[in-house]
Design a protein around this motif. Structure first.
Motif, PDB file in Angstrom:
ATOM      1  N   GLN A 385       0.824  -1.204   0.000  1.00  0.00           N
ATOM      2  CA  GLN A 385       0.000   0.000   0.000  1.00  0.00           C
ATOM      3  C   GLN A 385       0.863   1.261   0.000  1.00  0.00           C
ATOM      4  N   PHE A 389       0.864   4.084  -2.956  1.00  0.00           N
ATOM      5  CA  PHE A 389       0.616   5.507  -2.699  1.00  0.00           C
ATOM      6  C   PHE A 389       1.771   6.348  -3.249  1.00  0.00           C
ATOM      7  N   GLY A 392       1.706   6.824  -6.881  1.00  0.00           N
ATOM      8  CA  GLY A 392       0.540   7.531  -7.404  1.00  0.00           C
ATOM      9  C   GLY A 392      -0.478   6.633  -8.069  1.00  0.00           C
ATOM     10  N   ILE A 394      -2.665   4.626  -6.332  1.00  0.00           N
ATOM     11  CA  ILE A 394      -3.880   4.707  -5.526  1.00  0.00           C
ATOM     12  C   ILE A 394      -3.880   6.042  -4.791  1.00  0.00           C
ATOM     13  N   GLU A 395      -5.041   6.423  -4.305  1.00  0.00           N
ATOM     14  CA  GLU A 395      -5.176   7.672  -3.569  1.00  0.00           C
ATOM     15  C   GLU A 395      -6.267   7.543  -2.521  1.00  0.00           C
ATOM     16  N   ALA A 396      -6.236   8.448  -1.558  1.00  0.00           N
ATOM     17  CA  ALA A 396      -7.263   8.491  -0.513  1.00  0.00           C
ATOM     18  C   ALA A 396      -8.318   9.518  -0.912  1.00  0.00           C
ATOM     19  N   VAL A 397      -9.571   9.069  -1.082  1.00  0.00           N
ATOM     20  CA  VAL A 397     -10.654   9.917  -1.575  1.00  0.00           C
ATOM     21  C   VAL A 397     -11.663  10.151  -0.445  1.00  0.00           C
ATOM     22  N   LYS A 407     -11.992   8.949   4.712  1.00  0.00           N
ATOM     23  CA  LYS A 407     -11.446   8.743   3.397  1.00  0.00           C
ATOM     24  C   LYS A 407     -11.406   7.247   3.064  1.00  0.00           C
ATOM     25  N   ILE A 409      -9.875   4.316   0.036  1.00  0.00           N
ATOM     26  CA  ILE A 409      -8.810   4.112  -0.956  1.00  0.00           C
ATOM     27  C   ILE A 409      -9.438   3.813  -2.320  1.00  0.00           C
ATOM     28  N   ARG A 411      -8.376   3.641  -6.811  1.00  0.00           N
ATOM     29  CA  ARG A 411      -7.356   3.788  -7.863  1.00  0.00           C
ATOM     30  C   ARG A 411      -7.373   5.230  -8.347  1.00  0.00           C
ATOM     31  N   ARG A 412      -6.208   5.764  -8.619  1.00  0.00           N
ATOM     32  CA  ARG A 412      -6.129   7.130  -9.152  1.00  0.00           C
ATOM     33  C   ARG A 412      -6.615   7.108 -10.603  1.00  0.00           C
TER      34      ARG A 412
END
Length: 413
Positions: A385, A389, A392, A394-397, A407, A409, A411-412
């Motif tokens: 993980q 991160f 780039g 995955i991202e926290a949304v 938030k 997790i 995929r970006r």
């Protein structure tokens, strides 16, 4: 010492099996060690009227040979060549038998167990080479279950796996009094035991990608210096490998001369000639006096020979030495990251949310309990993980009420 009636009957039956005589042949009571009449009639040879020795020999009935199947290359016209398949690229061919030799206590079992874990868990690599994935049967006739469990824990944890969750790795621990897989007939031909048939039956049900047998010395009930015994023993496993489309890895102890010379050979040369590939694990001393290992490809009918992989002892198992372990580590990281993303896609499809921080819904902990994890631990997922991160991928949304600041997790985009 004279031949006993039991020996005579056994030899008589062998001659019948090989078509040398028919069951009703009058030579039934003849000493099977020679082709002249029994000793009680030798005095007749001194009499002028006696028939010649050739005339007095039993009249063996010739058996017509079977027709020989011949094939011309023209029969292959338009037939596609089968591609060469490997269980471990350039080291262990698929659908065939391979020998892994090494002196006692040198680490053969641990190296083979590392391969078994990689295949069973679909890790994709083994000591610097690419491997296929699939179920594995590990037939142990030397190590008891508690010792194998200790080794499995070390190997699995080194790869970030929970050993209790490796479901496609199957062990059989043979008892010392019932561990022979083949025994020798009087003519040297090895015949399978009921234990071998049980192994073949289990393999037919599981359809493994790999069967590892530890070891030849413990499972071979014949004369290791006899060419027929060596070849027919190996042929049993080659046939099993071809029938089930799996690889068979036979662990072997070399002779003293094989250890001294570094060839890894032991017994009859046919142990080496009967297989299409052979690996040897050699113990070497470093300049600093430390003990290491070298895994060398001694024979390969389908690829290059001479590849040497230097190994070092680390955390209870052998890993590639020095900087050579970087590709191995990169491959392991890539697998963990792929498993992470597969789990993330699965929960996203299900409409569930996982979180980057520890607590309820912590992604690494949730993923480790999913079928897609295939034995990967929460610790390995947490490391994956962080790398995802950083890359780039995955991202926290944010989701839910803004006041809560929660938030998930994703995929970006």
């Amino acid at each position: 010492m004279g031949i006993t009636p039991a020996h005579a009957a056994m030899a008589r039956q062998t001659m019948i099996d090989f078509g040398l005589v028919r069951a009703e042949d009058p030579a039934q009571n003849q000493d099977p060690r020679c082709d002249v009449p029994p000793a009680d009639s030798y005095e007749q040879f001194d009499q002028p009227e006696a028939a010649s020795v050739d005339a007095r020999r039993p009249a063996y009935t010739a058996i017509a040979p079977a027709s020989l199947a011949l094939v011309s290359p023209s029969a292959w016209r338009g037939v596609a060549l089968l591609r060469m398949r490997w269980l471990a690229t350039s080291r262990i061919p698929a659908s065939d038998a391979t020998i892994l030799s090494g002196d006692g206590g040198g680490g053969k079992t641990t190296v083979a167990l590392r391969l078994a874990v990689s295949v069973a868990c679909g890790l994709g690599d083994w000591l610097g080479t690419t491997v296929e994935a699939g179920p594995v049967i590990f037939f142990s006739a030397e190590e008891p279950d508690h010792e194998m469990r200790r080794r499995l824990v070390r190997v699995a944890e080194k790869r970030g796996l929970n050993p209790d969750e490796i479901e496609r790795l199957h062990f059989h621990f043979a008892s010392p009094e019932n561990c022979l897989l083949a025994v020798s007939r009087p003519d040297g031909v090895m015949v399978p035991t009921p234990l071998f048939e049980a192994l073949a039956t289990a393999a037919g049900q599981i359809r493994p990608a790999l069967i590892a047998v530890d070891s030849i010395a413990a499972t071979f009930g014949g004369n290791q210096n006899d060419r027929v015994s060596a070849r027919t023993f190996i042929s049993l496993f080659r046939r099993l490998a071809q029938d089930l489309d799996c690889s068979v890895l036979l662990l072997d102890h070399p002779s003293l001369s094989g250890i001294t010379s570094g060839t890894g050979r032991g017994g009859s040369m046919d142990w080496q000639n009967a297989t299409r590939a052979r690996l040897h694990l050699e113990t070497v001393q470093g300049d600093d006096g430390s003990s290491g290992r070298v895994l060398e490809v001694k024979k390969s009918n389908y690829g290059p020979t001479g590849e040497k992989v230097k190994l070092q002892w680390e955390d209870g198992c052998f890993v590639m030495e020095g900087t050579a372990s970087a590709p191995h580590q990169a491959a392991g990281n890539a697998i963990a990251e792929q498993r992470y993303l597969e789990c993330l896609d699965a929960v996203t499809t299900q409409g569930r949310h996982v979180c980057p921080g520890k607590g309820r819904g912590f992604a690494p902990k949730e993923f480790a309990e999913m079928p897609q994890a295939n034995g990967m631990t929460a610790r390995a997922f947490q490391a994956a993980q962080e790398r995802l991160f950083a890359a780039g991928i995955i991202e926290a949304v944010p989701y839910g009420p803004p006041s809560r600041g929660t938030k998930r997790i994703a995929r970006r985009a």
